[in-house]
Design a protein around this motif. Structure first.
Motif, PDB file in Angstrom:
ATOM      1  N   UNK A  11       0.870  -1.337  -0.029  1.00 55.32           N
ATOM      2  CA  UNK A  11       0.152   0.021   0.116  1.00 55.32           C
ATOM      3  C   UNK A  11       1.078   1.383  -0.156  1.00 55.32           C
ATOM      4  N   UNK A  12       0.123   2.148  -0.653  1.00 52.27           N
ATOM      5  CA  UNK A  12       1.172   3.507  -0.753  1.00 52.27           C
ATOM      6  C   UNK A  12       0.291   4.567  -0.395  1.00 52.27           C
ATOM      7  N   UNK A  13       0.856   5.630   0.006  1.00 54.45           N
ATOM      8  CA  UNK A  13      -0.091   6.857   0.443  1.00 54.45           C
ATOM      9  C   UNK A  13      -0.103   7.517  -0.954  1.00 54.45           C
ATOM     10  N   UNK A  14      -1.444   8.206  -1.191  1.00 56.55           N
ATOM     11  CA  UNK A  14      -1.935   8.735  -2.400  1.00 56.55           C
ATOM     12  C   UNK A  14      -2.533   9.963  -2.140  1.00 56.55           C
ATOM     13  N   UNK A  15      -3.058  10.165  -0.916  1.00 54.00           N
ATOM     14  CA  UNK A  15      -3.796  11.310  -0.801  1.00 54.00           C
ATOM     15  C   UNK A  15      -3.066  12.421   0.182  1.00 54.00           C
ATOM     16  N   UNK A  16      -3.402  13.434   0.113  1.00 47.69           N
ATOM     17  CA  UNK A  16      -2.767  14.579   0.960  1.00 47.69           C
ATOM     18  C   UNK A  16      -3.881  15.287   1.777  1.00 47.69           C
ATOM     19  N   UNK A  17      -3.489  15.932   2.908  1.00 42.45           N
ATOM     20  CA  UNK A  17      -4.335  16.545   3.443  1.00 42.45           C
ATOM     21  C   UNK A  17      -4.615  16.126   4.834  1.00 42.45           C
ATOM     22  N   UNK A  18      -5.416  16.423   5.646  1.00 35.85           N
ATOM     23  CA  UNK A  18      -5.743  15.821   7.109  1.00 35.85           C
ATOM     24  C   UNK A  18      -6.281  14.502   7.223  1.00 35.85           C
ATOM     25  N   UNK A  19      -6.848  14.221   6.219  1.00 36.21           N
ATOM     26  CA  UNK A  19      -7.392  12.817   5.838  1.00 36.21           C
ATOM     27  C   UNK A  19      -6.209  11.702   5.811  1.00 36.21           C
ATOM     28  N   UNK A  20      -5.226  12.126   5.049  1.00 38.57           N
ATOM     29  CA  UNK A  20      -4.052  11.230   4.565  1.00 38.57           C
ATOM     30  C   UNK A  20      -4.608   9.896   3.939  1.00 38.57           C
ATOM     31  N   UNK A  21      -6.054   9.914   3.716  1.00 40.81           N
ATOM     32  CA  UNK A  21      -6.430   8.629   3.045  1.00 40.81           C
ATOM     33  C   UNK A  21      -6.340   7.359   3.955  1.00 40.81           C
ATOM     34  N   UNK A  22      -5.544   7.042   4.945  1.00 43.23           N
ATOM     35  CA  UNK A  22      -5.535   6.122   5.750  1.00 43.23           C
ATOM     36  C   UNK A  22      -5.427   6.540   7.077  1.00 43.23           C
ATOM     37  N   UNK A  54      -0.876  18.929   3.996  1.00 41.09           N
ATOM     38  CA  UNK A  54      -1.663  19.265   2.734  1.00 41.09           C
ATOM     39  C   UNK A  54      -0.772  19.765   1.541  1.00 41.09           C
ATOM     40  N   UNK A  55      -1.394  20.156   0.345  1.00 39.47           N
ATOM     41  CA  UNK A  55      -0.451  20.579  -0.602  1.00 39.47           C
ATOM     42  C   UNK A  55      -0.099  22.026  -0.644  1.00 39.47           C
ATOM     43  N   UNK A  56      -0.617  22.781   0.423  1.00 37.47           N
ATOM     44  CA  UNK A  56      -0.447  24.264   0.539  1.00 37.47           C
ATOM     45  C   UNK A  56       0.968  24.206   1.326  1.00 37.47           C
ATOM     46  N   UNK A  57       1.195  23.286   1.984  1.00 36.56           N
ATOM     47  CA  UNK A  57       2.510  23.265   2.860  1.00 36.56           C
ATOM     48  C   UNK A  57       3.812  23.637   2.261  1.00 36.56           C
ATOM     49  N   UNK A  58       4.562  24.387   2.602  1.00 35.74           N
ATOM     50  CA  UNK A  58       6.048  24.465   2.193  1.00 35.74           C
ATOM     51  C   UNK A  58       6.820  23.419   2.673  1.00 35.74           C
ATOM     52  N   UNK A  59       8.274  23.464   2.281  1.00 34.37           N
ATOM     53  CA  UNK A  59       9.038  22.542   2.881  1.00 34.37           C
ATOM     54  C   UNK A  59       9.673  22.995   4.239  1.00 34.37           C
ATOM     55  N   UNK A  60       9.676  24.385   4.193  1.00 33.98           N
ATOM     56  CA  UNK A  60       9.802  25.111   5.657  1.00 33.98           C
ATOM     57  C   UNK A  60       8.969  24.560   6.629  1.00 33.98           C
ATOM     58  N   UNK A  61       7.567  24.475   6.294  1.00 33.66           N
ATOM     59  CA  UNK A  61       6.424  24.123   7.202  1.00 33.66           C
ATOM     60  C   UNK A  61       6.811  22.533   7.716  1.00 33.66           C
ATOM     61  N   UNK A  62       6.975  21.951   6.444  1.00 34.50           N
ATOM     62  CA  UNK A  62       7.313  20.189   6.875  1.00 34.50           C
ATOM     63  C   UNK A  62       8.493  20.372   7.710  1.00 34.50           C
ATOM     64  N   UNK A  63       9.575  20.835   7.622  1.00 29.57           N
ATOM     65  CA  UNK A  63      10.806  20.849   8.233  1.00 29.57           C
ATOM     66  C   UNK A  63      10.453  21.338   9.769  1.00 29.57           C
ATOM     67  N   UNK A  64       9.705  22.198   9.962  1.00 28.03           N
ATOM     68  CA  UNK A  64       9.531  22.749  11.034  1.00 28.03           C
ATOM     69  C   UNK A  64       8.372  21.747  11.959  1.00 28.03           C
TER      70      UNK A  64
END
Length: 96
Positions: A11-22, A54-64
């Motif tokens: 299984x692979x993660x295919x969706x983004x956002x707070x739902x994450x699909x799984x 989610x898709x609007x997050x920047x690399x900086x957001x993820x890094x933090x």
């Protein structure tokens, strides 16, 4: 000769956002909801957090944010945030 292989693709993660699909939710002591994510083969904290933000997050957001996820799940993950095992259930950190 037949080469052994996977009977089914991992299984692979295919969706983004707070739902994450799984994702699952579990009630917290305060009556709110805590999101939980089941780790899939090939997942990294970076990927999980990027999908959560989610898709609007920047690399900086993820890094933090990914170190917060690691700290919240350190007891389960262990000493290396680079090693996630399929089937582990990670909890989102508390909102600060």
């Amino acid at each position: 000769m037949v080469e052994p292989g996977l009977l089914a693709a991992p299984e692979a993660r295919t969706t983004a956002g707070p739902g994450l699909g799984r994702s699952d939710t579990a009630a917290t002591d305060t009556g709110g909801q805590t999101m939980a994510v089941t780790v899939l083969a090939g997942d990294t904290l970076w990927d999980i957090v990027a999908a959560y933000l989610g898709p609007e997050a920047s690399d900086v957001d993820v890094a933090l944010e990914w170190p917060r996820w690691y700290e919240a799940n350190r007891a389960l993950i262990g000493g290396s945030p680079d090693v996630l095992l399929p089937g582990q259930i990670l909890r989102a950190p508390a909102v600060s």
